[in-house]
Write an enzyme that holds these catalytic residues in place. Structure first.
Site, PDB file in Angstrom:
ATOM      1  N   CYS A   1       0.816  -1.219   0.000  1.00  0.00           N
ATOM      2  CA  CYS A   1       0.000   0.000   0.000  1.00  0.00           C
ATOM      3  C   CYS A   1       0.853   1.275   0.000  1.00  0.00           C
ATOM      4  CB  CYS A   1      -0.940   0.000   1.200  1.00  0.00           C
ATOM      5  SG  CYS A   1      -1.993  -1.452   1.263  1.00  0.00           S
TER       6      CYS A   1
ATOM      7  N   ASN B   1      -9.967   0.056   0.532  1.00  0.00           N
ATOM      8  CA  ASN B   1      -8.512   0.108   0.434  1.00  0.00           C
ATOM      9  C   ASN B   1      -8.078  -0.444  -0.925  1.00  0.00           C
ATOM     10  OD1 ASN B   1      -5.755  -0.281   0.646  1.00  0.00           O
ATOM     11  ND2 ASN B   1      -5.828  -1.256   2.663  1.00  0.00           N
TER      12      ASN B   1
ATOM     13  N   HIS C   1      -3.246   7.129   3.445  1.00  0.00           N
ATOM     14  CA  HIS C   1      -3.627   5.847   2.846  1.00  0.00           C
ATOM     15  C   HIS C   1      -5.069   5.542   3.265  1.00  0.00           C
ATOM     16  CE1 HIS C   1      -3.824   1.805   1.591  1.00  0.00           C
ATOM     17  NE2 HIS C   1      -3.539   1.235   2.747  1.00  0.00           N
TER      18      HIS C   1
HETATM   19  N1  COA Z   1     -18.630  -8.431  10.209  1.00  0.00           N
HETATM   20  C1  COA Z   1     -19.012  -8.729  11.458  1.00  0.00           C
HETATM   21  N2  COA Z   1     -18.153  -9.141  12.399  1.00  0.00           N
HETATM   22  C2  COA Z   1     -16.857  -9.235  12.051  1.00  0.00           C
HETATM   23  C3  COA Z   1     -16.403  -8.943  10.770  1.00  0.00           C
HETATM   24  C4  COA Z   1     -17.339  -8.530   9.813  1.00  0.00           C
HETATM   25  N3  COA Z   1     -17.011  -8.209   8.563  1.00  0.00           N
HETATM   26  N4  COA Z   1     -15.058  -9.120  10.740  1.00  0.00           N
HETATM   27  C5  COA Z   1     -14.694  -9.520  11.956  1.00  0.00           C
HETATM   28  N5  COA Z   1     -15.767  -9.605  12.756  1.00  0.00           N
HETATM   29  C6  COA Z   1     -15.836  -9.993  14.149  1.00  0.00           C
HETATM   30  C7  COA Z   1     -14.665 -10.820  14.583  1.00  0.00           C
HETATM   31  O1  COA Z   1     -14.855 -12.170  14.253  1.00  0.00           O
HETATM   32  C8  COA Z   1     -14.661 -10.585  16.069  1.00  0.00           C
HETATM   33  O2  COA Z   1     -15.593 -11.435  16.669  1.00  0.00           O
HETATM   34  P1  COA Z   1     -15.247 -12.164  18.044  1.00  0.00           P
HETATM   35  O3  COA Z   1     -15.027 -11.040  19.026  1.00  0.00           O
HETATM   36  O4  COA Z   1     -16.477 -12.977  18.284  1.00  0.00           O
HETATM   37  O5  COA Z   1     -14.021 -12.949  17.782  1.00  0.00           O
HETATM   38  C9  COA Z   1     -15.161  -9.163  16.219  1.00  0.00           C
HETATM   39  O6  COA Z   1     -15.787  -8.827  14.965  1.00  0.00           O
HETATM   40  C10 COA Z   1     -14.066  -8.157  16.497  1.00  0.00           C
HETATM   41  O7  COA Z   1     -13.001  -8.422  15.614  1.00  0.00           O
HETATM   42  P2  COA Z   1     -11.735  -7.510  15.595  1.00  0.00           P
HETATM   43  O8  COA Z   1     -10.748  -8.095  14.632  1.00  0.00           O
HETATM   44  O9  COA Z   1     -11.255  -7.235  16.981  1.00  0.00           O
HETATM   45  O10 COA Z   1     -12.340  -6.174  15.029  1.00  0.00           O
HETATM   46  P3  COA Z   1     -11.617  -4.817  14.801  1.00  0.00           P
HETATM   47  O11 COA Z   1     -12.324  -3.748  15.513  1.00  0.00           O
HETATM   48  O12 COA Z   1     -10.145  -4.934  14.989  1.00  0.00           O
HETATM   49  O13 COA Z   1     -11.884  -4.592  13.258  1.00  0.00           O
HETATM   50  C11 COA Z   1     -10.688  -4.722  11.203  1.00  0.00           C
HETATM   51  C12 COA Z   1     -11.370  -5.502  12.322  1.00  0.00           C
HETATM   52  C13 COA Z   1     -10.143  -5.716  10.192  1.00  0.00           C
HETATM   53  C14 COA Z   1     -11.709  -3.836  10.534  1.00  0.00           C
HETATM   54  C15 COA Z   1      -9.577  -3.867  11.826  1.00  0.00           C
HETATM   55  O14 COA Z   1      -8.751  -4.653  12.641  1.00  0.00           O
HETATM   56  C16 COA Z   1      -8.716  -3.194  10.789  1.00  0.00           C
HETATM   57  O15 COA Z   1      -9.180  -2.365  10.042  1.00  0.00           O
HETATM   58  N6  COA Z   1      -7.406  -3.510  10.769  1.00  0.00           N
HETATM   59  C17 COA Z   1      -6.491  -2.911   9.838  1.00  0.00           C
HETATM   60  C18 COA Z   1      -6.690  -3.528   8.505  1.00  0.00           C
HETATM   61  C19 COA Z   1      -6.010  -2.789   7.421  1.00  0.00           C
HETATM   62  O16 COA Z   1      -6.223  -1.621   7.240  1.00  0.00           O
HETATM   63  N7  COA Z   1      -5.187  -3.489   6.666  1.00  0.00           N
HETATM   64  C20 COA Z   1      -4.516  -2.976   5.539  1.00  0.00           C
HETATM   65  C21 COA Z   1      -3.407  -2.110   5.975  1.00  0.00           C
HETATM   66  S1  COA Z   1      -2.517  -1.596   4.587  1.00  0.00           S
END
Ligand code: COA
Length: 338
Positions: free
Chosen positions: A122, A292, A262
Site C-alpha cells: 500500500c 482500500n 492511505h
Molecule cells: N462483520 C461482522 N463481524 C466481524 C467482521 C465482519 N465483517 N469481521 C470480523 N468480525 C468480528 C470478529 O470475528 C470478532 O468477533 P469475536 O469477538 O467474536 O471474535 C469481532 O468482529 C471483532 O473483531 P476484531 O478483529 O477485533 O475487530 P476490529 O475492531 O479490529 O476490526 C478490522 C477488524 C479488520 C476492521 C480492523 O482490525 C482493521 O481495520 N485492521 C487494519 C486492517 C487494514 O487496514 N489493513 C490494511 C493495511 S494496509
C-alpha cells in the site's frame, strides 16, 4: 576527466499530471451481507467503508493502470512517446512476469519507455515517487509515468469476512517531471520492517511456496492478515513517518494544506489525525467509496483532490502510507500545478 554522467546538478521534481480509473461495478456493504456473515452497520462503524469497486473479468491491473495513465498524460499534456520510464506499483501484477508496466507500455503506446514494477504494497505510490524523483532530479530521464494499480479482488478470500470487506480495485497515475520554477518534494521518510512480514502477506504462489493442489486447497493464494496488529502498527508508523517528514523540512501541520492518508480505514485516519493534529477538513477521504485499493489508494485520492479543486499552486501536501512488509512512509511536496 570526470564522468559526465555524474556531473548533473539536481533538478526540482514535481507532479505535472494525474489521472485515475475505477471499474464500473460497485459492490456495496449490502452486497457483502449476502456473501459473508456481516452487516452494513458493522462495516461502516469499524472501517468507514460503504462500497468498493470490483474489476470485471476482462479488467486487469494493467488495463486499469493504462486508463489511469492515459488520463494523467492528458492532464499533463504529455504524449505517450515522451515517456522515458514507466513504473507500476502493485501487489497484483497481471502475471509474475512479464512486468505489468510492460503491458501498460504496450497498451498506451509509450514506445520509448523502459518499464518495471515496484512492490511496496500500500506504500507503492510513495516508494515509487521516491524512485521517480531520483531518476528525474538527476537528469537521467525527463518524464516518468508512475502508476499505482491493483486488482485486489483477485487475491481476496471472499469467505473471510474480516478481510473481504476492506479492499477494492482501482488505479491512479502521475506524470513526474522537472520544472525550473517548481519547489518540488520537500521531505520524505520511508521505512520498512521485515520482521513483521507475517502480519500481512500472501503466502503462496511465489518461490517460497509455489502453487500446488495443497496451497490452493488451503486458500494460501489469498491475502492473510492479523487485523488488530496491523491496525496498531499502521497508526504508529504513519504518525511517526509524518512527524519525521514535517521536522525534516521545518513545517508544522498548520503549514499543510491537505493530508492524503492511505485509505485503509476511517478509524486509522482519525487516530492519525488525533496524534498529528491539524484541521480535520485537511484529511482527504474517499475510502467510503473505494475501500482500500492498496498501491492505488494515495494516487487515486491525490487525483480526486486535484480534480475537485482541493489543491492550488503553493499548497503543501502531506501523503502518508502503510502496507504489508511492513513498508510505510510520508512524503511532503509543494503542489505546483495550476
Ligand atoms: N462483520 C461482522 N463481524 C466481524 C467482521 C465482519 N465483517 N469481521 C470480523 N468480525 C468480528 C470478529 O470475528 C470478532 O468477533 P469475536 O469477538 O467474536 O471474535 C469481532 O468482529 C471483532 O473483531 P476484531 O478483529 O477485533 O475487530 P476490529 O475492531 O479490529 O476490526 C478490522 C477488524 C479488520 C476492521 C480492523 O482490525 C482493521 O481495520 N485492521 C487494519 C486492517 C487494514 O487496514 N489493513 C490494511 C493495511 S494496509
Amino acid at each position: 576527466m570526470k564522468n559526465p554522467r555524474y556531473q548533473q546538478t539536481l533538478r526540482p521534481v514535481c507532479i505535472t499530471g494525474t489521472g485515475s480509473f475505477v471499474p464500473d461495478r460497485i459492490m456495496t456493504n449490502q452486497d457483502l451481507e449476502k456473501i459473508v456473515d456481516t452487516t452494513d452497520q458493522w462495516i461502516l462503524d469499524r472501517t468507514g467503508i460503504r462500497e468498493r469497486r470490483i474489476a470485471g473479468e476482462q479488467e486487469f491491473t494493467s488495463t486499469m493502470g493504462a486508463e489511469a495513465a492515459r488520463r494523467a498524460l492528458a492532464d499533463a499534456g504529455v504524449s505517450p512517446e515522451e515517456v522515458d520510464l514507466i513504473i507500476v506499483a502493485t501487489i497484483t501484477p497481471d502475471m509474475v512476469f512479464p512486468n505489468t508496466a510492460c503491458y501498460v507500455q504496450e497498451a498506451i503506446g509509450a514506445t520509448h519507455a523502459f518499464c518495471f514494477d515496484l512492490e511496496a504494497a500500500c506504500s507503492g505510490f510513495l516508494y515509487g515517487l521516491e524512485v521517480a524523483e531520483q531518476f528525474v532530479s538527476s537528469g537521467r530521464v525527463d518524464t516518468v509515468l508512475l502508476i499505482g494499480a491493483e486488482k485486489i479482488s483477485s487475491i481476496t478470500d471472499w469467505s473471510d469476512r474480516s478481510l473481504c470487506i476492506l479492499f477494492g480495485d482501482g488505479a491512479g497515475a502521475a506524470v513526474i517531471q522537472s520544472r525550473e520554477d517548481a519547489t518540488g518534494i520537500l521531505a520524505s521518510s520511508l521505512k520498512s520492517d521485515g520482521g513483521l512480514a507475517s502480519l500481512l502477506q500472501l503466502p503462496a504462489g511465489g518461490s517460497r511456496l509455489p502453487a500446488s493442489m495443497e496451497t490452493v486447497a488451503q486458500k494460501l493464494h489469498y491475502m492473510k492478515m492479523d487485523g488488530r496488529e496491523v491496525f496498531k502498527h499502521a497508526v504508529t508508523c504513519m504518525t511517526t513517518a509524518a512527524k519525521d517528514a514535517l521536522s525534516q523540512c521545518g513545517l508544522t501541520m498548520e503549514d499543510i494544506a491537505l493530508v492524503i492518508p492511505h485509505q485503509a480505514n476511517m478509524r486509522i485516519i482519525k487516530a492519525i489525525g488525533d496524534r498529528l493534529g491539524g484541521d480535520r477538513e485537511k484529511y482527504f477521504v474517499n475510502l467510503d467509496r473505494y475501500g482500500n485499493t492498496s498501491a492505488a489508494s494515495v494516487i487515486v485520492a491525490l487525483d480526486e483532490a486535484a480534480r475537485s479543486g482541493r489543491l492550488h499552486p503553493g499548497d503543501k501536501v502531506l501523503m502518508i502510507a502503510f502496507g504489508g512488509g511492513f513498508v510505510w512512509g510520508a512524503t511532503i511536496l509543494e503542489w505546483s500545478k495550476a
